[in-house]
Scaffold this active site. Sequence first.
Site, PDB file in Angstrom:
ATOM      1  N   HIS A   1       0.815  -1.212   0.000  1.00 29.30           N
ATOM      2  CA  HIS A   1       0.000   0.000   0.000  1.00 29.30           C
ATOM      3  C   HIS A   1       0.851   1.265   0.000  1.00 29.30           C
ATOM      4  O   HIS A   1       0.333   2.369  -0.275  1.00 29.30           O
ATOM      5  CB  HIS A   1      -0.923  -0.003   1.230  1.00 29.30           C
ATOM      6  CG  HIS A   1      -2.205   0.737   1.012  1.00 29.30           C
ATOM      7  ND1 HIS A   1      -2.387   1.649  -0.012  1.00 29.30           N
ATOM      8  CD2 HIS A   1      -3.389   0.709   1.683  1.00 29.30           C
ATOM      9  CE1 HIS A   1      -3.612   2.143   0.042  1.00 29.30           C
ATOM     10  NE2 HIS A   1      -4.241   1.594   1.060  1.00 29.30           N
TER      11      HIS A   1
ATOM     12  N   ASP B   1      -1.797   2.839  -4.277  1.00 30.91           N
ATOM     13  CA  ASP B   1      -3.004   3.349  -3.662  1.00 30.91           C
ATOM     14  C   ASP B   1      -4.173   2.881  -4.535  1.00 30.91           C
ATOM     15  O   ASP B   1      -3.995   2.129  -5.490  1.00 30.91           O
ATOM     16  CB  ASP B   1      -2.978   4.877  -3.523  1.00 30.91           C
ATOM     17  CG  ASP B   1      -2.687   5.578  -4.844  1.00 30.91           C
ATOM     18  OD1 ASP B   1      -2.876   4.952  -5.908  1.00 30.91           O
ATOM     19  OD2 ASP B   1      -2.277   6.752  -4.813  1.00 30.91           O
TER      20      ASP B   1
END
Length: 433
Positions: free
Chosen positions: A406, A410
Site C-alpha cells: 500500500h 493506492d
Amino acid sequence: GLPPHMVIGMPALSPTMNQGNITKWRKQEGDKIEVGDVICEIETDKATLEFETLEEGYLAKILVPEGSKDVQVGQPIYVTVEESDDIEKIPADTSFGGDHKEDESSGSAAQTVEVDAAEQSPVMSRISPAAKMLIKEHGLNASLLKASGPRGTLLKGDVLAALKSGTALSSAKEKTAPAAPSPQPARDSQVHSQTTSPKSGTFEDITNTQIRKVIAKRLLESKQTTPHLYLSKDVILDPLLAFRNELKEQHGVKVSVNDIVIKAVALALRNVPEANAYWDNLKEEAQKCDSVDISIAVATEKGLMTPIIRNADQKTISAISSEVKQLAEKARAGKLAPNEFQGGTFSISNLGMYPVDHFCAIINPPQAGILAVGRGNKVVEPVMDNDGTEKAAVVTKMMLTLSADHRIFDGQVGGKFFTELALNFSDIRRLLL
C-alpha cells in the site's frame, strides 16, 4: 607448529543466506585444487549451488562432513595448504572451529590465512562468490571497489560498504538488496506449551529444507512489515481460451493459460509504470523499475521457488512459454542459477489447475505486488446481443486478486493496473502489439 595453511569458512552464496547444508564434497582430502574448481555443493536458502575455490593448493582437511545441515556462514568447513607435503603436517585432531570467527563487517565467509599470511593487497585480484552476485545485481563497477580480504580478495562486506556509502555505482539504476532475514529466535522460544503440544506418539517431525526455512521467515516478515492492500476482479476468460485454441489448431503452437496471463500482466505493468516499482527502505520512497521482470511461483519438493521471466513485456507468448518450461524444470531439479531467481519486479501465483476459485497471496519483498490467479468457472450472465437486447449466456470467468504494497499502490494505481489488465483479457489482440 602447523605449516602455512588457509581455513575456509562457509560462504554466503546469496544475499539472504545465513546458514547452509553441505550436500556433496566434489573434492576429497589430498586432492589438488585450482582457482575456479568446484569444492562442494551447498544447499542455500534459495537453491543448491556449486562453491568454487578462490585459491590454489591442496585440500588438507574437511572440517564439515557431507550431509551436514545448518552450517552457519563463516564457520570453517575445510583447510588448504600450498604444498602436497604439508597435508600430513595437519593433524587429524586439530580443531579450527574456535579460532576463526568471521569479521562482522564482511558478512561473508572470509578466507583467513593463519600462518605466514601474505600482506593484503590494495589491488583487487579475486572476488568472492557473494560479492560477484551483489556486483551483478546492483550494477556496480568492480574496478572501483576496495578489497579488504586476504590477497586482495573482494568480499561481500566490501560491496555492501560501497552500496551504503553510495560510491562505485555504475550508470545503471541503483537497486536495493533484499533485507537480511531477522536473527533466529532463541531456542527457548521454540518450546511448546504443555497445554498445546500433541500427545506423545501422535505426530511426526518433518525436517525443513533451507529453502522452506527462509520462505517461512520471509513470509512472516512480509506480513509484519509490508502493508498489504487487496484488490480483486473477475475477468472473462473466453477470448483467451479461443486465442489459445487458435494458436494450437492453426499454427501448431501450444501455450498454457498461465503463459498468456504472464504476457497480459507484463503489458499492464509496462502501461502502468507506477505499479512496476519497489519500496526503498533506506530512502523511504518508491523506486520505479526499468524492466518488467515477472517472477512465477513453482512448487518443488524443497519448497516454493520463483524463477524470473525477464523483460516479459518484450517477449512473444511462445518465447515466454518455452522459458517457463525450462525454468520450471531447473527449479524442480534444484539447478537454478542465482540470476534466474533473484530479483524480479512482480510475481504471479497460479492455482487455476486446482479447485481453487479465489485466494490472497503474500507479497515477496522487496517486490510490491503479487497476482493470485484462480481457476476458470462457467457462469450464466446477461450479455448484449447484436440487436441490442439482453440475453442469458454461459461465459467462463476467472478471479484475479492483487496483493499490493500500500506504500506504492493506492486505490488509483491499483485501479489503473486492473483496467489495463482487464483490457488485455477482453481484447486479446493487445498482446500481439
